[in-house]
Scaffold this motif. Structure first.
Motif, PDB file in Angstrom:
ATOM      1  N   VAL A   1       0.838  -1.204   0.000  1.00 29.59           N
ATOM      2  CA  VAL A   1       0.000   0.000   0.000  1.00 29.59           C
ATOM      3  C   VAL A   1       0.867   1.245   0.000  1.00 29.59           C
ATOM      4  N   ASN A   2       1.874   1.280   0.863  1.00 28.68           N
ATOM      5  CA  ASN A   2       2.748   2.449   0.965  1.00 28.68           C
ATOM      6  C   ASN A   2       3.532   2.698  -0.325  1.00 28.68           C
ATOM      7  N   ALA A   3       3.762   1.623  -1.078  1.00 30.79           N
ATOM      8  CA  ALA A   3       4.484   1.764  -2.345  1.00 30.79           C
ATOM      9  C   ALA A   3       3.551   2.010  -3.515  1.00 30.79           C
ATOM     10  N   GLY A   4       2.238   2.072  -3.253  1.00 28.63           N
ATOM     11  CA  GLY A   4       1.274   2.316  -4.317  1.00 28.63           C
ATOM     12  C   GLY A   4       1.108   1.154  -5.275  1.00 28.63           C
ATOM     13  N   LEU A   5       1.353  -0.067  -4.791  1.00 27.69           N
ATOM     14  CA  LEU A   5       1.338  -1.232  -5.668  1.00 27.69           C
ATOM     15  C   LEU A   5       0.083  -2.086  -5.525  1.00 27.69           C
ATOM     16  N   LEU A   6      -0.683  -1.859  -4.473  1.00 29.13           N
ATOM     17  CA  LEU A   6      -1.844  -2.709  -4.208  1.00 29.13           C
ATOM     18  C   LEU A   6      -3.129  -1.986  -4.570  1.00 29.13           C
ATOM     19  N   ARG A   7      -4.048  -2.714  -5.123  1.00 26.10           N
ATOM     20  CA  ARG A   7      -5.336  -2.162  -5.520  1.00 26.10           C
ATOM     21  C   ARG A   7      -6.017  -1.496  -4.325  1.00 26.10           C
ATOM     22  N   HIS A   8      -6.613  -0.342  -4.565  1.00 26.38           N
ATOM     23  CA  HIS A   8      -7.254   0.414  -3.493  1.00 26.38           C
ATOM     24  C   HIS A   8      -8.393  -0.392  -2.878  1.00 26.38           C
ATOM     25  N   GLY A   9      -8.432  -0.406  -1.563  1.00 22.70           N
ATOM     26  CA  GLY A   9      -9.525  -1.058  -0.852  1.00 22.70           C
ATOM     27  C   GLY A   9      -9.240  -2.475  -0.414  1.00 22.70           C
ATOM     28  N   VAL A  10      -8.135  -3.084  -0.874  1.00 20.10           N
ATOM     29  CA  VAL A  10      -7.809  -4.449  -0.476  1.00 20.10           C
ATOM     30  C   VAL A  10      -7.337  -4.454   0.973  1.00 20.10           C
ATOM     31  N   THR A  11      -7.953  -5.284   1.782  1.00 14.77           N
ATOM     32  CA  THR A  11      -7.622  -5.361   3.206  1.00 14.77           C
ATOM     33  C   THR A  11      -6.799  -6.605   3.499  1.00 14.77           C
ATOM     34  N   THR A  12      -6.234  -6.623   4.701  1.00 18.06           N
ATOM     35  CA  THR A  12      -5.511  -7.824   5.126  1.00 18.06           C
ATOM     36  C   THR A  12      -6.445  -9.017   5.205  1.00 18.06           C
ATOM     37  N   ALA A  13      -7.675  -8.776   5.665  1.00 16.85           N
ATOM     38  CA  ALA A  13      -8.658  -9.866   5.726  1.00 16.85           C
ATOM     39  C   ALA A  13      -8.931 -10.420   4.329  1.00 16.85           C
ATOM     40  N   ASP A  14      -8.937  -9.548   3.307  1.00 15.48           N
ATOM     41  CA  ASP A  14      -9.114 -10.010   1.926  1.00 15.48           C
ATOM     42  C   ASP A  14      -7.986 -10.968   1.535  1.00 15.48           C
ATOM     43  N   LEU A  15      -6.761 -10.601   1.869  1.00 16.17           N
ATOM     44  CA  LEU A  15      -5.607 -11.418   1.486  1.00 16.17           C
ATOM     45  C   LEU A  15      -5.612 -12.759   2.214  1.00 16.17           C
ATOM     46  N   VAL A  16      -5.983 -12.738   3.479  1.00 16.33           N
ATOM     47  CA  VAL A  16      -6.047 -13.984   4.238  1.00 16.33           C
ATOM     48  C   VAL A  16      -7.132 -14.896   3.673  1.00 16.33           C
ATOM     49  N   LEU A  17      -8.283 -14.303   3.348  1.00 16.31           N
ATOM     50  CA  LEU A  17      -9.370 -15.097   2.771  1.00 16.31           C
ATOM     51  C   LEU A  17      -8.986 -15.630   1.392  1.00 16.31           C
ATOM     52  N   LEU A  18      -8.267 -14.822   0.626  1.00 17.48           N
ATOM     53  CA  LEU A  18      -7.799 -15.280  -0.679  1.00 17.48           C
ATOM     54  C   LEU A  18      -6.853 -16.468  -0.518  1.00 17.48           C
ATOM     55  N   SER A  19      -5.958 -16.382   0.446  1.00 16.90           N
ATOM     56  CA  SER A  19      -5.027 -17.494   0.658  1.00 16.90           C
ATOM     57  C   SER A  19      -5.775 -18.744   1.093  1.00 16.90           C
ATOM     58  N   THR A  20      -6.850 -18.570   1.862  1.00 18.41           N
ATOM     59  CA  THR A  20      -7.656 -19.721   2.280  1.00 18.41           C
ATOM     60  C   THR A  20      -8.335 -20.368   1.080  1.00 18.41           C
ATOM     61  N   SER A  21      -8.886 -19.543   0.180  1.00 20.04           N
ATOM     62  CA  SER A  21      -9.552 -20.097  -0.996  1.00 20.04           C
ATOM     63  C   SER A  21      -8.552 -20.796  -1.908  1.00 20.04           C
ATOM     64  N   LEU A  22      -7.348 -20.247  -2.014  1.00 17.81           N
ATOM     65  CA  LEU A  22      -6.318 -20.905  -2.821  1.00 17.81           C
ATOM     66  C   LEU A  22      -5.853 -22.194  -2.159  1.00 17.81           C
ATOM     67  N   SER A  23      -5.884 -22.228  -0.837  1.00 23.19           N
ATOM     68  CA  SER A  23      -5.551 -23.458  -0.120  1.00 23.19           C
ATOM     69  C   SER A  23      -6.561 -24.556  -0.441  1.00 23.19           C
ATOM     70  N   GLN A  24      -7.815 -24.165  -0.602  1.00 18.89           N
ATOM     71  CA  GLN A  24      -8.830 -25.136  -1.000  1.00 18.89           C
ATOM     72  C   GLN A  24      -8.477 -25.740  -2.363  1.00 18.89           C
ATOM     73  N   THR A  25      -7.947 -24.907  -3.254  1.00 14.43           N
ATOM     74  CA  THR A  25      -7.516 -25.407  -4.558  1.00 14.43           C
ATOM     75  C   THR A  25      -6.364 -26.390  -4.410  1.00 14.43           C
ATOM     76  N   VAL A  26      -5.415 -26.052  -3.539  1.00 16.79           N
ATOM     77  CA  VAL A  26      -4.297 -26.966  -3.285  1.00 16.79           C
ATOM     78  C   VAL A  26      -4.831 -28.316  -2.814  1.00 16.79           C
ATOM     79  N   LEU A  27      -5.772 -28.283  -1.858  1.00 16.34           N
ATOM     80  CA  LEU A  27      -6.308 -29.516  -1.290  1.00 16.34           C
ATOM     81  C   LEU A  27      -7.085 -30.309  -2.330  1.00 16.34           C
ATOM     82  N   ALA A  28      -7.853 -29.604  -3.158  1.00 18.40           N
ATOM     83  CA  ALA A  28      -8.697 -30.287  -4.141  1.00 18.40           C
ATOM     84  C   ALA A  28      -7.880 -30.920  -5.274  1.00 18.40           C
TER      85      ALA A  28
END
Length: 213
Positions: free
Chosen positions: A145-172
């Motif tokens: 965020v400080n480097a202006g590289l992340l899409r506006h509005g993306v939260t840490t909770a979003d990233l954690v949830l994204l990693s969880t959904s990708l983990s489901q892909t790993v498992l599947a």
């Protein structure tokens, strides 16, 4: 009584203590391998067999399989998170640090069936691991965020949830298409880039019951 006045353990006591420590280490080492191969549903008799101890010895150290699973995965994930955080901190480019962390985490899960099971079910084997993971992710997000590289509005909770959904892909796909998660990770990371300026939907709340009719 001072420390100097305390009785020295007898040789037999020291031997029993050393044996107990060796047995515990053998159990956790074998459990780490077996859980990674077969997942959390494995029969503990297989762990006892590979560690070379009896079932009674195993249960004296770990009364339930859940105790053993949480201990083994907690230690492994904590060690990995510490190392991954150190590596990410050493990377100058915040975006590379974030994407590299995602890739490392999912690759590790792809090699450990029990770990990816625990992560998709509860965000990690223990609450302390989940909090540690969140803290590392929050630091990486803040750098982007400080480097202006992340899409506006993306939260840490979003990233954690994204990693969880990708983990489901790993498992599947862990058996049928190992590594398939890399494709979805790349698609997801592209969507996180600040090049995308469109507004994101507001985060849903527990009170949000709206639906498309």
């Amino acid at each position: 009584m001072t420390l100097a006045d305390q009785p020295t353990p007898a040789p037999a006591q020291r031997s029993r203590r050393a044996d107990a420590e060796r047995n515990r280490a053998a159990i956790t080492e074998a459990a780490g391998v077996v859980f990674a191969e077969q997942g959390g549903t494995v029969d503990v008799r297989e762990i006892a067999r590979r560690s070379g101890v009896g079932m009674g010895t195993l249960y004296r150290h770990f009364p339930t399989k859940d105790d053993l699973l949480a201990t083994v995965l907690g230690q492994e994930l904590t060690s990995w998170l510490t190392d991954a955080h150190r590596q990410a901190t050493a990377i100058e480019d915040p975006w590379q640090a974030l994407t590299g962390f995602f890739e490392q985490m999912l690759a590790k899960q792809g090699r450990n069936r029990a770990l990816v099971e625990s992560y998709t079910a509860a965000g990690g084997p223990t609450e302390a691991c989940a909090q540690h993971y969140y803290a590392v992710m929050d630091e990486l997000r803040t750098r982007c965020v400080n480097a202006g590289l992340l899409r506006h509005g993306v939260t840490t909770a979003d990233l954690v949830l994204l990693s969880t959904s990708l983990s489901q892909t790993v498992l599947a796909t862990i058996d049928s298409q190992p590594g398939q998660w890399r494709r979805l990770l790349r698609i997801s990371l592209d969507g996180l880039s600040s090049h995308h300026t469109g507004p994101l939907p507001e985060p849903a709340t527990h009170a949000d019951t709206s639906r498309d009719d």
